[in-house]
Design a protein around this motif. Structure first.
Motif: not given
Length: 129
Positions: A84-97, A99-105
């Protein structure tokens, strides 16, 4: 097994608990059951003062119940917090583009960050406290 509280303190706590229930029933519900809980409270209080050894089995059972409840409730609470707290933040961050862990490289030898390219002063981490 955890260290048990003394039998006396266990008796006092439960005596206070039954006294609170008795007062609640008397003041707010106007139930005649308040007398039953008041007698239990006085009975436990007297046992805690004069023969606290009688309360030992109840103290052990209460401690085992608390350990069992902690094994059941803690994962549920942590799961609720995560989903209810951590997962929504991760989903919102992913939707906003983001890449906190720089995994897109892609096609890189390592995901390690080059410390020479970081903007930190090497001396800023000395004497942190």
């Amino acid at each position: 097994m955890n260290k048990l509280p003394s039998n006396k303190s266990f008796g006092f706590i439960f005596s206070i608990l039954f006294l609170i229930i008795s007062l609640y029933l008397y003041l707010f519900i106007n139930s005649s059951y308040y007398l039953f809980f008041l007698i239990i409270s006085l009975f436990i209080f007297l046992i805690a003062i004069f023969i606290p050894k009688v309360l030992r089995p109840f103290n052990i059972m209460w401690n085992k119940l608390s350990i069992l409840l902690s094994k059941i409730i803690n994962p549920i609470i942590l799961g609720i917090i995560f989903f209810l707290i951590i997962t929504p933040f991760g989903v919102i961050a992913k939707l906003l583009g983001r890449d906190i862990l720089n995994l897109r490289k892609k096609n890189v030898k390592s995901y390690w960050k080059d410390k020479e390219k970081l903007k930190y002063d090497k001396n800023s981490f000395k004497n942190q406290y």
